[in-house]
Design a protein around this motif. Sequence first.
Motif, PDB file in Angstrom:
ATOM      1  N   ALA A 239       0.849  -1.193   0.000  1.00 41.04           N
ATOM      2  CA  ALA A 239       0.000   0.000   0.000  1.00 41.04           C
ATOM      3  C   ALA A 239       0.883   1.240   0.000  1.00 41.04           C
ATOM      4  O   ALA A 239       1.870   1.305   0.727  1.00 41.04           O
ATOM      5  N   ASP A 240       0.538   2.219  -0.840  1.00 40.85           N
ATOM      6  CA  ASP A 240       1.352   3.430  -0.846  1.00 40.85           C
ATOM      7  C   ASP A 240       0.504   4.699  -0.940  1.00 40.85           C
ATOM      8  O   ASP A 240       1.017   5.760  -1.238  1.00 40.85           O
ATOM      9  N   ALA A 241      -0.792   4.572  -0.702  1.00 39.94           N
ATOM     10  CA  ALA A 241      -1.627   5.775  -0.731  1.00 39.94           C
ATOM     11  C   ALA A 241      -2.760   5.631   0.270  1.00 39.94           C
ATOM     12  O   ALA A 241      -3.232   4.527   0.523  1.00 39.94           O
ATOM     13  N   ASN A 242      -3.179   6.773   0.803  1.00 38.18           N
ATOM     14  CA  ASN A 242      -4.382   6.829   1.641  1.00 38.18           C
ATOM     15  C   ASN A 242      -4.324   5.876   2.840  1.00 38.18           C
ATOM     16  O   ASN A 242      -5.292   5.185   3.146  1.00 38.18           O
ATOM     17  N   LEU A 243      -3.189   5.878   3.503  1.00 40.70           N
ATOM     18  CA  LEU A 243      -3.036   4.997   4.669  1.00 40.70           C
ATOM     19  C   LEU A 243      -3.911   5.509   5.808  1.00 40.70           C
ATOM     20  O   LEU A 243      -4.113   6.708   5.964  1.00 40.70           O
ATOM     21  N   GLN A 244      -4.449   4.560   6.572  1.00 37.92           N
ATOM     22  CA  GLN A 244      -5.576   4.901   7.419  1.00 37.92           C
ATOM     23  C   GLN A 244      -5.266   5.469   8.805  1.00 37.92           C
ATOM     24  O   GLN A 244      -5.867   6.443   9.204  1.00 37.92           O
ATOM     25  N   TYR A 245      -4.425   4.821   9.555  1.00 33.69           N
ATOM     26  CA  TYR A 245      -4.287   5.207  10.960  1.00 33.69           C
ATOM     27  C   TYR A 245      -2.822   5.402  11.317  1.00 33.69           C
ATOM     28  O   TYR A 245      -1.933   5.007  10.579  1.00 33.69           O
ATOM     29  N   ARG A 246      -2.594   5.960  12.504  1.00 36.24           N
ATOM     30  CA  ARG A 246      -1.226   6.191  12.975  1.00 36.24           C
ATOM     31  C   ARG A 246      -0.719   4.938  13.682  1.00 36.24           C
ATOM     32  O   ARG A 246      -1.398   4.417  14.568  1.00 36.24           O
ATOM     33  N   PRO A 247       0.452   4.454  13.286  1.00 32.10           N
ATOM     34  CA  PRO A 247       0.994   3.286  14.009  1.00 32.10           C
ATOM     35  C   PRO A 247       1.203   3.630  15.489  1.00 32.10           C
ATOM     36  O   PRO A 247       1.878   4.612  15.805  1.00 32.10           O
TER      37      PRO A 247
ATOM     38  N   ALA B  47      -9.499  -7.236  -3.138  1.00 34.07           N
ATOM     39  CA  ALA B  47      -9.473  -7.067  -1.687  1.00 34.07           C
ATOM     40  C   ALA B  47      -8.432  -7.923  -0.970  1.00 34.07           C
ATOM     41  O   ALA B  47      -7.751  -7.440  -0.064  1.00 34.07           O
ATOM     42  N   VAL B  48      -8.307  -9.187  -1.340  1.00 37.65           N
ATOM     43  CA  VAL B  48      -7.620 -10.131  -0.451  1.00 37.65           C
ATOM     44  C   VAL B  48      -6.084 -10.113  -0.518  1.00 37.65           C
ATOM     45  O   VAL B  48      -5.448 -10.124   0.533  1.00 37.65           O
ATOM     46  N   PRO B  49      -5.453 -10.093  -1.712  1.00 41.03           N
ATOM     47  CA  PRO B  49      -3.982 -10.113  -1.671  1.00 41.03           C
ATOM     48  C   PRO B  49      -3.397  -8.959  -0.851  1.00 41.03           C
ATOM     49  O   PRO B  49      -2.362  -9.128  -0.203  1.00 41.03           O
ATOM     50  N   SER B  50      -4.063  -7.816  -0.851  1.00 44.44           N
ATOM     51  CA  SER B  50      -3.554  -6.702  -0.041  1.00 44.44           C
ATOM     52  C   SER B  50      -3.668  -7.003   1.446  1.00 44.44           C
ATOM     53  O   SER B  50      -2.825  -6.558   2.239  1.00 44.44           O
TER      54      SER B  50
ATOM     55  N   MET C 244      -6.628   0.358  -7.263  1.00 43.59           N
ATOM     56  CA  MET C 244      -7.992   0.450  -6.731  1.00 43.59           C
ATOM     57  C   MET C 244      -8.022   0.130  -5.237  1.00 43.59           C
ATOM     58  O   MET C 244      -8.763   0.735  -4.480  1.00 43.59           O
ATOM     59  N   ASN C 245      -7.222  -0.831  -4.835  1.00 38.94           N
ATOM     60  CA  ASN C 245      -7.235  -1.215  -3.421  1.00 38.94           C
ATOM     61  C   ASN C 245      -6.936  -0.031  -2.507  1.00 38.94           C
ATOM     62  O   ASN C 245      -7.501   0.078  -1.424  1.00 38.94           O
ATOM     63  N   ASP C 246      -6.077   0.855  -2.944  1.00 41.55           N
ATOM     64  CA  ASP C 246      -5.743   2.012  -2.111  1.00 41.55           C
ATOM     65  C   ASP C 246      -6.745   3.156  -2.253  1.00 41.55           C
ATOM     66  O   ASP C 246      -6.595   4.187  -1.600  1.00 41.55           O
ATOM     67  N   ARG C 247      -7.725   3.023  -3.145  1.00 38.53           N
ATOM     68  CA  ARG C 247      -8.583   4.172  -3.437  1.00 38.53           C
ATOM     69  C   ARG C 247     -10.086   3.910  -3.492  1.00 38.53           C
ATOM     70  O   ARG C 247     -10.882   4.737  -3.042  1.00 38.53           O
ATOM     71  N   LEU C 248     -10.490   2.800  -4.060  1.00 37.94           N
ATOM     72  CA  LEU C 248     -11.912   2.566  -4.338  1.00 37.94           C
ATOM     73  C   LEU C 248     -12.723   2.441  -3.049  1.00 37.94           C
ATOM     74  O   LEU C 248     -12.288   1.792  -2.106  1.00 37.94           O
TER      75      LEU C 248
ATOM     76  N   LYS D 255      -9.151  -2.634   3.584  1.00 43.03           N
ATOM     77  CA  LYS D 255      -7.896  -1.891   3.807  1.00 43.03           C
ATOM     78  C   LYS D 255      -7.851  -1.340   5.232  1.00 43.03           C
ATOM     79  O   LYS D 255      -6.848  -1.467   5.922  1.00 43.03           O
ATOM     80  N   SER D 256      -8.962  -0.750   5.672  1.00 40.27           N
ATOM     81  CA  SER D 256      -8.945  -0.160   7.012  1.00 40.27           C
ATOM     82  C   SER D 256      -8.874  -1.244   8.079  1.00 40.27           C
ATOM     83  O   SER D 256      -8.283  -1.041   9.135  1.00 40.27           O
ATOM     84  N   PHE D 257      -9.466  -2.401   7.793  1.00 41.70           N
ATOM     85  CA  PHE D 257      -9.397  -3.504   8.756  1.00 41.70           C
ATOM     86  C   PHE D 257      -7.932  -3.871   9.016  1.00 41.70           C
ATOM     87  O   PHE D 257      -7.465  -3.931  10.155  1.00 41.70           O
ATOM     88  N   PHE D 258      -7.204  -4.112   7.944  1.00 41.57           N
ATOM     89  CA  PHE D 258      -5.836  -4.591   8.150  1.00 41.57           C
ATOM     90  C   PHE D 258      -4.893  -3.480   8.588  1.00 41.57           C
ATOM     91  O   PHE D 258      -3.974  -3.702   9.371  1.00 41.57           O
ATOM     92  N   GLU D 259      -5.133  -2.258   8.087  1.00 40.25           N
ATOM     93  CA  GLU D 259      -4.262  -1.166   8.531  1.00 40.25           C
ATOM     94  C   GLU D 259      -4.543  -0.841  10.001  1.00 40.25           C
ATOM     95  O   GLU D 259      -3.630  -0.426  10.729  1.00 40.25           O
TER      96      GLU D 259
END
Lengths: 330, 516, 89, 119
Positions: free
Chosen positions: A41-49, B104-107, B166-170, B177-181
Motif C-alpha cells: 500500500a502506498d496511498a491513503n493509509l488509514q491510521y497512525r501506528p 481485496a484479499v492479496p492486499s 484500486m485497493n488504495d482508493r476505491l 484496507k482499514s481492517f488490516f491497517e
Amino acid sequence: MQIDLRTVSIKPLRNTFDHLARRFGDKPASRYQEGSYDIQADANLQYRPTWEPEHELHDPGRTRIVMADWYAFKDPRQFYYGTYTLTRARQQESAESNFDFVDSRCLLGQLAEEDRQLALDVLMPLRHAAWGANMNNTGICADGYGTLITQPCMFAAMDNLGVAQYLTRVGLALGDTDALVAGREAWMNDDAWQPLRRLVENTLVTRDWFELLVAQNFVSDGLLYPLVYEQFVDTKLNGRGGAGVSMMCAFMTEWHGEMRKWSDAVIKVAAKESDANRALLSEWTRTWRDRCAEALAPVADRAFGDEAAAILDTVTQSFNDRAAKLGLDL
Amino acid sequence: MDMSVKKKLGLKEKYALMTRDLGWEPSYEKHEDVFPLIHYEGLKIHDWDKWEDPFRLTMDSYWKYQAEKERKLYAIIDAYNQNNGHLNVTDARYINAMKIFLSAVPSLEYNAHRGFARLGRHMAGVGPQVACQMQAIDELRHAQTQIHAISNYNRFYNGIHDWKHMNDRLWYLSVPKSFFEDACTCGPFEYIIAISFSFEYVLTNLVFVPFVSGAAYNGDMGTMTFGFSAQSDEARHMTLGLEVIKFMLEQDPDNLPIVQKWIDKWTWRGVRLLTIVAMMMDYMLPKRVMSWKEAWEIYFEENGMSLFKDLARYGIKVPDCVEQIKKEKHHISHQAWTTFYAAAPMTNFHTWLPNEDELDWLSEKYPETFDTYYRPRFEFFREQAEKGERFVNPNLPQLCQVCQIPMLFTEPDEPTQIAYRQVEHGGEKYHFCSDHCQHIFEDEPEKYVEAWLPVHQIMQGNCFAEGDDPTAPDFDPIASVLKYWHIVPGKDNGDFAGSEDEKNFAQWRGMATSNQ
Amino acid sequence: MSDVFIALQTNEESRYIVEALLQDNPNAVVDEQPAMVKINVPGSLVLKRETMEEVTGRAYDLQEMQIHLITLSGHVDEDEDEFRLAWND
Amino acid sequence: MSVQSIRPFEPVVKDAAANFHGLQVVYLCWDKHLMFYAPIAKMLPPSMTFGELIDAEITPAYSRHPDFARIDWSAVEWRKDGEAFTPALDKSLADNGITHKTAIHFTTPGLDGIGGSGF
C-alpha cells in the motif's frame, strides 16, 4: 461440460495489470513482477501506528536513504516466494544428502580431536550470531519500503534461521548437546566472543533499516562468511581432514555467494541514485566495517592462530575492493 | 570418535535446540531497547519460554513441504491457464467474485506479511518470533499465489486491470484496507489477537473453506488450489492463534480483561468485513455449496463455540456481538447485494438480479427473512429493469466511522430500520452502524478520527483524476472520481447482462464447443 | 463435548490419511464436500504414524500431512509418533 | 489519551469541518425506504435554507421512489442527530442548528416503503 480446447485460440484483452504495463509496457509480466512490484500500500493509509506515531504505516522516511522509486531494487535472483522456496528446497535436499554422506562414511572420524574442538569453538557461537541476523532481516522486512527490497530480507531472515539450524546439526554431529552448551557459554562469557556479541547487539538497536541492511547483509556477512566458511571451514579445516565439516557447511558458502549478488545490486542501485546516498552508504560501510573487523579479530585468532591477522586482512581487503566496485568511497 | 553413544533427541528437544536455544539475554544493549514494543499495551509477560509451538517445523522441513505445495499449486495454475480453464466455470458471472477477491484479499495477505514480520522481530521470545516469521513468509506466499492465480482472469475479463491502485482508493475497498491497517497499526499483542486469533482462528474458515469449496464446485480449479493450499498454511497459523491466547492468559491474570477487549473488538471488525464474503457466497457462486447462514452456523456457532467453551476456563467470554450476529446472519448477504446492485456504476465488477431458481434457493435457505424482506426488492428491481429503468441509487452513502461500510445494516430486531449510532468527540460528530463499532471508537477515538473515509475524501476534493479541474464549468465530479479509481464506466461495472464480459465469454465458449 | 475436526484436500494421499483416521478414531464422522473432506470427532482425535505406515506401506513423517491439510480445530499436540487434536472443555 | 501508544501524538481529524472548503457534510435519511440502502452524504453550504435542502437535495435524491410524490411535507417528522425537531424552511441550515456532520432523518407517516415493507 467437457470442452475440447485444442481448437481454441482466443486473444486476451490485455497482457498484464496496468501497474506493470506502466512500468514495463503492455506485455506479459513475469511472476516475479506480478508478485512484487507495487503491491505494498502506498496511498491513503488509514491510521497512525501506535508503535511509531511519527511515521505512517508504510513510510519511506524510516531511513535516511532517499529514492525516487523504491521499486528500483530489482533482485537479480528474481526471487518471489515460489522461486525462493523451490531453490532452497533443492539446496536442502543436497544438504540432507551431504549430512547423510558424512554420517554414513564416518567422515568426521578423519578429524583430529584438536581440530574437532577447534571447529566447535569457532562455529558454535555463530548459531547465535545467525539468530541476530535473522532478527535484523525480519525487522528490515517490517520497516522497509517497497516489496522489492523487503521481500529478499524476509527470505534472508529465514535463511539466517536455516543457517543457525544447520550449525546446530553440525554441533550435534561433531559433539553433542554439550557442544551447543559450550558454544552458548562462549558467546555469553568468553572474552574472544564479546566484541562480536556486542556488535550484534548494537545492530539490534540500529533503527535506520537501510543502515541495518548495510551493516548486516553487506558488511557483517561480507566479512564473516568469507572468513569463517571460505578461509576456516573450506580451506583450513578441509586441509586437515575436515571435509565432512566442509560438506555440512556447503549451504552457507553457496548461500553467501548467492546473497552477494543481491546485496551488491542493492548497494549499487542506492549509491547510483544520488551523491547523498553514496556518501551515506560509504560512511555506514566504513563505520561498520571497522567495527566488524575489530569484532572478528579475536575469532580469527582462535581460528587461525598466527595467521589470523594476515587472513583477516585479505578478507577485509577483498571486501574493500568489492565496495569500491559498487561505487562507495571507503 | 564413536557416534553411537550420542543420545537420540526427540522432536521436542531437537526443536528447542533449533529455536529457543538460539536466543540470548542481551547485556551490551538494554532489553527494552532491543525489544521496545512489548510494554506499552500493558500486557504482562513473565516467561517467554513458556511458549510452545506445537508444529515444530524447522527450516529444512519448511522448505521441503512448502516447495512441494508450490510445485503442485503452480502446476495446476499453469495447466488451468493453458487450457483456458476460465471457460470451464459454470457461468461467467462467477468471475466477478474473483474480481472482488483479487481487489481485496492479496492486499490483506500482504499487510499480514508485513505485520507478522514486525512481530517476528519484536516479540521477545524465540518461540513466538519463529512462529510469526513463518507466518510472515507464508502470508507473502498467499498474496503472491492469489495474484498469480487470478492474473489470467485479468487478461480476459474487465475490472481488475489495476487492482492494486484500486485497493488504495476505491470506496468499498477501504473496508478491508482499514481492517488490516487498523491491525497493523496496533501494538504487537493486539495485532496477534486480531489476526491470529480472531481473524484466523475464529473467522477465516468461513472464507477459505466453504467459499473455496464453492469455487471448486463452479469449476475454478485455480482458485480452489490456491485457496486450499493457502489454508493448509492457515492450519498452522490458527494453531498459532490458539497458542498465543493461551500463552497470554496463562502469563498473568491481569491480561484477561485486555485480551477480552481485543477479542470483542476484532471478532466484530472481522464479522463486519466478512459481509462481502456472505454476499459472494449467496449471490455470486452460480452453483452453491451452502448458504452463508449455514456456513456461519457450522464454522462459527459450532466450531467457534467449542473454542470459546475451551477458553472459558481462563475466564474468556463469548463476545457480546455474537448475539447480534446471530440475528444478522439472516440479513447481511441480501443487504450487501442489494447495495452493490444499486451502486453498480461505482464498482469494479458486474452485478445482476438473481434468477427464479436462485430466488427460490434463497427463500429455502432463508425462510425467516427472504420472502418477507428481500424477494420484493428483487421483484421491484426486475420490474424497473424490464421497463428499461434499471434502478441506481444516485447518492453517495454515509459510512460508518469504524468499519467504513455504508450504513446499510438494520436494527438487529427491526429489519426495516437502519441502525444509526452517533457520538461527539472533540467537538466533532461521528456516526456508526452499530453499538459495537461505536464502542470500538469510544475506546480509542484518537485512532479512528484519522480514518480515511472515501466519501468524505471525495467531498474534500482528494479523489479527482490528476489534471482535472474541479472549478471548470463542465467538471463532472463522478466521472473524475471514476477516472481517479481507473474504472471505465460500463465496461468495468454495471449489469452483467449485456457486458463485454458476458459477450466475450459466450463467444469464446462458443468457439470452444463448435466449429465456428 | 465439542467436536474437533480436520479437513483435507481430496486427493490420493489424503485417502490414506482418512483411512488411518477412521482406524484410529472409531467414532469419526466423515463429511465429503466439493474438493475436500472433513473429519469430525467428538472431543479429541489422533493420527498415529504407525497406522499411516501400515496404510501407506512406507515410512511416514506425520509432518507430511500438512501438505494436504486445509484446516483444523482444537489444540494440536504433535510428536514423532502421534498427531493429536483435542479440546479441554 | 485513551489509545495505547508508545509515545503520545496529536491526532489529525481527517474530516474536520475546515477541510470542506467552507461547506459542511450533512447526512440525510428517509427512514423506512431502504431502496436507497443507506443514509446519504451531502456537502452543502451552511447558508442553504431548509426549503432549498428539500427542493434541491432531498427531492433529486429520493424522487425515484414511488412514495416520494405522495409525501405530505407538512406531516413529515424530522429528527436531527436523533432528536425530534421542526425545521424552519426559510431559515438556513446553520440557523436550524445543522452543523458539520449533522444527521437528519425523516419519516413520512403512512408511507413506509413499497407495500409498507420498509423498502
